[in-house]
Enzyme design. Structure first.
Site, PDB file in Angstrom:
ATOM      1  N   SER A 152       6.188   3.066  -2.893  1.00 55.92           N
ATOM      2  CA  SER A 152       5.456   1.887  -2.425  1.00 55.92           C
ATOM      3  C   SER A 152       4.163   1.626  -3.188  1.00 55.92           C
ATOM      4  O   SER A 152       3.627   0.518  -3.134  1.00 55.92           O
ATOM      5  CB  SER A 152       5.147   2.007  -0.928  1.00 55.92           C
ATOM      6  N   ASP A 161      -4.683  -0.363   3.128  1.00 52.66           N
ATOM      7  CA  ASP A 161      -4.128  -0.032   4.438  1.00 52.66           C
ATOM      8  C   ASP A 161      -4.199   1.481   4.646  1.00 52.66           C
ATOM      9  O   ASP A 161      -5.022   2.154   4.033  1.00 52.66           O
ATOM     10  CB  ASP A 161      -2.705  -0.593   4.595  1.00 52.66           C
ATOM     11  N   HIS A 163      -2.319   2.798   0.929  1.00 47.38           N
ATOM     12  CA  HIS A 163      -2.321   2.214  -0.418  1.00 47.38           C
ATOM     13  C   HIS A 163      -3.682   1.688  -0.854  1.00 47.38           C
ATOM     14  O   HIS A 163      -4.418   1.125  -0.032  1.00 47.38           O
ATOM     15  CB  HIS A 163      -1.302   1.070  -0.472  1.00 47.38           C
TER      16      HIS A 163
END
Length: 370
Positions: free
Chosen positions: A43, A336, A339
């Site tokens: 991600s 967040d 990340h």
């Protein structure tokens, strides 16, 4: 006759190349330094491959992409990812697209195969739902992308291999093998099956095989990224209650074992194990160590909370759909619970591209010039 065939082949590739270069993204025009850029990862660099999967690991909703020119794309940040920044610095006029919506001649400039929640091990991330593991990403390249590129090169293996040898391949894997596997004992047995040392060795054995397979498919210029200080991300800070340390050093110490082994793997690959290859190790761990010591030097005022999230450190639950994010995102290290922000990615991208501070044995610009 043979010369005419070769000329026709070169003209075909040139036409494809010109078509791919027609659309520009918002960055200064500069010469493209490599013909293509292939991305493997999780991600931290996924740009939309998980959008249509049944998974909790998706970011195709607001406020993700709030600062990105194209808006919501599936990137797990407010703006650019680290590889978006590298693509710009390498002179690409558009961002490298996700494989999920890229086929045909567009493959010539590279694609992004990264998938949120994925890891070196196939089962990693299963707790979140669907994803494409590193094994699957490598197989997709070998079984789907390579045959299509062979067709575009009219079956000329030598020309294709020459082309791929000038491209850059990026791989950033391992974070989820700890976050969404080893340190999740209620869902996985790896923490009881392996000591931290044995687990790092098992991961590196699998990763070595995967990277060697990429080499067999034509990769010669390869960037591999160390795992960052995930014991210090908001998700961990929200759960950790240590007396003597702000971060979860048990996790960080386990990560250091993996990273040191990865750096040795790079030495082995460059030392003749994979003839003709050049691997660059990017030290994401040391970068965060330095940043935590002096965040003001990089312009960050908040290094322990997500800009968007819920609960302690905005890290107990990650950024929710339509949630109000912080206003001054340039002052936050984390977007967040997991990340980094666009600002953090830009800073790290620039540092690793033209400096040797966090790259080994050469920087990314030097790799591109080989």
């Amino acid at each position: 006759m043979r010369k005419f065939k070769e000329l026709g082949r070169l003209l075909f590739v040139l036409v494809v190349w010109l078509r791919l270069s027609a659309r520009a993204c918002s960055q200064p025009l500069q010469q493209q330094q490599v013909p293509c850029f292939f991305i493997f990862g999780d991600s931290l660099v996924d740009n939309g491959n998980n959008n249509r999967m049944i998974t909790l690991s998706r970011a195709n909703y607001r406020p993700y992409g709030v600062d990105f020119p194209e808006g919501v794309t599936g990137r797990f940040t407010n703006g650019r990812t680290y590889v978006d920044v590298l693509a710009q610095l390498l002179g690409f006029r558009t961002y490298i697209p996700p494989y999920s919506r890229t086929r045909g001649a567009a493959l010539m400039r590279g694609v992004n195969l990264a998938s949120g929640a994925s890891g070196i091990r196939d089962e990693t991330g299963d707790n979140l739902g669907g994803h494409t593991s590193m094994n699957q990403q490598v197989l997709t390249f070998g079984n789907n992308i390579l045959p299509e590129m062979r067709r575009l090169f009219r079956g000329d293996a030598n020309e294709l291999n020459s082309y791929l040898s000038r491209c850059i391949f990026y791989s950033g894997m391992g974070s989820n093998d700890y976050l969404n596997n080893y340190y999740m004992p209620n869902f996985y047995t790896t923490s009881s099956d392996f000591t931290t040392k044995a687990y790092a060795a098992a991961l590196l054995q699998d990763y070595s095989r995967q990277l060697t397979q990429l080499y067999s498919f034509g990769a010669r210029k390869v960037i591999v990224t160390a795992i960052g200080q995930i014991g210090c991300i908001p998700y961990q800070l929200a759960r950790f209650h240590g007396n003597n340390s702000r971060c979860n050093e048990d996790i960080n110490n386990a990560i250091v074992m993996f990273n040191s082994g990865l750096k040795k793997l790079v030495d082995n690959f460059n030392g003749g194990q994979l003839p003709g290859a050049k691997f660059v190790y990017v030290d994401a761990y040391q970068s965060t160590v330095d940043l935590y010591k002096n965040p003001n030097a990089s312009g960050f005022a908040v290094i322990d909370k997500g800009c968007c999230g819920v609960g302690r450190n905005n890290g107990q639950i990650t950024c929710l759909p339509l949630q109000q994010a912080c206003q001054d995102r340039t002052k936050h290290l984390f977007w967040d619970a997991f990340h980094p922000t666009d600002t953090a990615n830009v800073g790290f991208g620039k540092a690793t591209f033209s400096s040797g501070q966090y790259t080994y044995p050469i920087n990314i610009q030097q790799l591109a010039m080989l």
